[in-house]
Scaffold this motif. Sequence first.
Motif, PDB file in Angstrom:
ATOM      1  N   VAL A  21     -38.413 -19.625  49.257  1.00 36.93           N
ATOM      2  CA  VAL A  21     -37.617 -19.333  48.073  1.00 36.93           C
ATOM      3  C   VAL A  21     -36.192 -19.445  48.337  1.00 36.93           C
ATOM      4  CG1 VAL A  21     -37.325 -17.816  46.200  1.00 36.93           C
ATOM      5  CG2 VAL A  21     -39.594 -18.181  47.001  1.00 36.93           C
ATOM      6  N   ASP A  77     -33.683 -19.756  45.939  1.00 39.29           N
ATOM      7  CA  ASP A  77     -32.710 -19.394  44.974  1.00 39.29           C
ATOM      8  C   ASP A  77     -33.383 -18.543  43.653  1.00 39.29           C
ATOM      9  OD1 ASP A  77     -30.092 -18.893  43.777  1.00 39.29           O
ATOM     10  OD2 ASP A  77     -29.900 -21.033  43.081  1.00 39.29           O
ATOM     11  N   ARG A  79     -37.188 -19.239  42.335  1.00 41.01           N
ATOM     12  CA  ARG A  79     -37.643 -18.117  41.126  1.00 41.01           C
ATOM     13  C   ARG A  79     -36.707 -18.690  40.174  1.00 41.01           C
ATOM     14  NH1 ARG A  79     -39.593 -15.586  37.966  1.00 41.01           N
ATOM     15  NH2 ARG A  79     -39.778 -13.520  37.779  1.00 41.01           N
ATOM     16  N   THR A 113     -38.395 -15.109  52.163  1.00 39.83           N
ATOM     17  CA  THR A 113     -39.466 -14.914  51.193  1.00 39.83           C
ATOM     18  C   THR A 113     -40.076 -16.411  50.863  1.00 39.83           C
ATOM     19  OG1 THR A 113     -37.828 -13.327  50.180  1.00 39.83           O
ATOM     20  CG2 THR A 113     -40.062 -14.343  48.746  1.00 39.83           C
TER      21      THR A 113
END
Lengths: 424, 424
Positions: free
Chosen positions: A88, A90, A109, A138
């Motif tokens: 992930v 941004d 996201r 993440t």
Amino acid sequence: MKQMKDDYDKFHRKPLQVRSAQELLAPFGKPGLTERIPLQDSHGRYLAVPVHAPHPFPRFRRSGMDGYAIRSSDTEACGTEPVIWLNVIDEIPCGSVSDKPISAGTAARIMTGAQVPEGADAVVMLEMTELRETDGQTQVGLKRRIETGKNITPIGFEVQEGEVLLRPGRQIQAGEISVLASFGVHQVTVYRKPRIAIFSTGSELLTVDEPLQPGKIRNSNTYMLASQVRAAGGEPFILEAVMDDLSLAQSKVEEAMQEYDAVVTSGGVSVGDYDIMGDLVRSDHVDMLYNKIAMRPGSVTTAAVKDGKLLFALSGNPGACFVGFELFVRPFIQRTLGSDKPYLTEWTAVLDQDYTKVNAFTRYVRGRVEVRDGMVYAIPAKVDESSVMVTIKDSDCLIVIPPAKGVTPAGDKVKILLLKGSTL
Amino acid sequence: MKQMKDDYDKFHRKPLQVRSAQELLAPFGKPGLTERIPLQDSHGRYLAVPVHAPHPFPRFRRSGMDGYAIRSSDTEACGTEPVIWLNVIDEIPCGSVSDKPISAGTAARIMTGAQVPEGADAVVMLEMTELRETDGQTQVGLKRRIETGKNITPIGFEVQEGEVLLRPGRQIQAGEISVLASFGVHQVTVYRKPRIAIFSTGSELLTVDEPLQPGKIRNSNTYMLASQVRAAGGEPFILEAVMDDLSLAQSKVEEAMQEYDAVVTSGGVSVGDYDIMGDLVRSDHVDMLYNKIAMRPGSVTTAAVKDGKLLFALSGNPGACFVGFELFVRPFIQRTLGSDKPYLTEWTAVLDQDYTKVNAFTRYVRGRVEVRDGMVYAIPAKVDESSVMVTIKDSDCLIVIPPAKGVTPAGDKVKILLLKGSTL
């Protein structure tokens, strides 16, 4: 007993069909002057210019879900591997634009309504994902294949640039305002409300706040007409009553015809002696269009024209006055507002009760609409025709009963005209 | 990535049925303050007190025809004699009272609506009479028997003295104004329009007159809501947008809840990260009534209460926002105006086209009403659910599609809710 010598002429008027009278009036109703007003004041007004989309809508590829913007090709391995993990890179709330393109193995996201970042071609729902942290990174885990374009609304999907959004004559309500606001139309050009002068005639009338006097009744028609003018989209001006003096009536009415967009009177058109409006339209001060309509109530309904302006001389009977307005004056007002549907909406309905009155003219019977199990029923008001005290307020349609020699039985299909400004 | 830890709570809201949510809200909508206004300004307002008839209507024996007031007993000889001749002793226009009682052998010329003179018990139509002069005396000739009471409307025929004419909560339109004016009610007591504060939330929103910016969309919901508030009978107040700062949002919304009769917000209730209104209603500053409704669109529709005042937190999706207003806010406004029918009119209709979307929740599908040969058809808007740009403005009903596992086929009977303020 002056009236007696005129009676022959008055009795032998040539009745016109309602539709023919409407057609005679039609050329005089033309879209009127316009004005520019702020969007927030435009509720209920009528658009005077077409509105085109200044840009496509949506203007950008829009996420239809809260979730993750991804490359669909990254999910091709789903099915062979239990979970695909993407970094992930941004988080894109609504209103933000990401400067990090999505490349193979990455995701962002993204919130519902946000702009989908470069490189991504699908959005996967938050509920279909899991999360983990690996070395401070993440990662989002996906289990199923996602096809390209999933949960992305393409540019121009709802509206193409230049498309006509709204046409002139359209009444501005919540849905129209939503469209106008979405495209930044904060000033709208609308038709000016036509200014309609209202006179009552007859010395028997008390104003609404005068003390009662024997034999006299109150003038209720001018207030009722003012309300009908407002509902039709116009601006009413209640002028002083016209008394039973022909030359005074002439000068007052002619003055009003110059100053206002149209003049509506009630009373003074019956075959009684003081039919001041009847005398006026038979004079050479105005050109009479008609002075009898093949309808009940309101057969004495009259219209004349002077210098292109209309004079509607409606019956003084409140029920006939009400119907005359809806059939003849309302379409005029609607036309000046650019409407291409100036007449009351017409439906077919099932007559709910026998209608027993017999007449050589078409009757416009006040009634109520009821829908039962998908079928429209029309219930005629049960009281005497002249009893409008109850029936106008309790009516939401006019039931059209064609000339009949006998009873029109319950169960017959009839035409009804919708009242109370219904736009259905 | 603060939102992730909250996601579980947000996903696991307890959905309420629409009807249950409406019942939860009902006790907070009570008839509000009243004001007295002139009759001519009362169009569209809601009556706050019952109106009783101060006198019977008609107040006097009223002639229903232009003709002659006579004693019916004088016509008993008709049939044996070819013509009965009566001396015309007076002429009674509308508004005048005759001081000459009708005795045997006499008649008075009388106009429609005039007071029938003493002694007369019938009016014969002008068209059924002939005239002659005999020794300077005008005489009217009758050929047929006239029964007693003919063409005379008795006192109180339409309305008895003291009768309830109009009840509180009734919207004042043309028919109501006719009644009020007829009885001399020149000042009416109406409910004050409830003052409804409107906020939008979300930093992604541009105002309607700001220049465009990448990724951002315009705030259209507040203007749409203002129009809906007006149509429902309230007075809208558009306040500044609430940005994504919880404590600022709290203070702004709480202040508005004190000052206005209710507060409506759009946006900030989804499961995305900046669901500022969701956070607010979960805080202890207000009491949450519900934050999930078993409906589409608008399942995130939320409501809370503080000091007896309602906060309606509607979805930011324009379609969901529109529906949420009609189902929940409109009934509140209608209740403060004394309405005993606060909800949208519900009809049964025939679904005109297959509806193919499957959902566990009840869908409120925007659509159009058409009546063909007496049957009501409901035509669902064909576009993607989120495409409200076209469908709100072109819809005049919401089609209620119950939770379905498959297609709802054309021809099925469905419930529809009438939009656009239809009072049918």
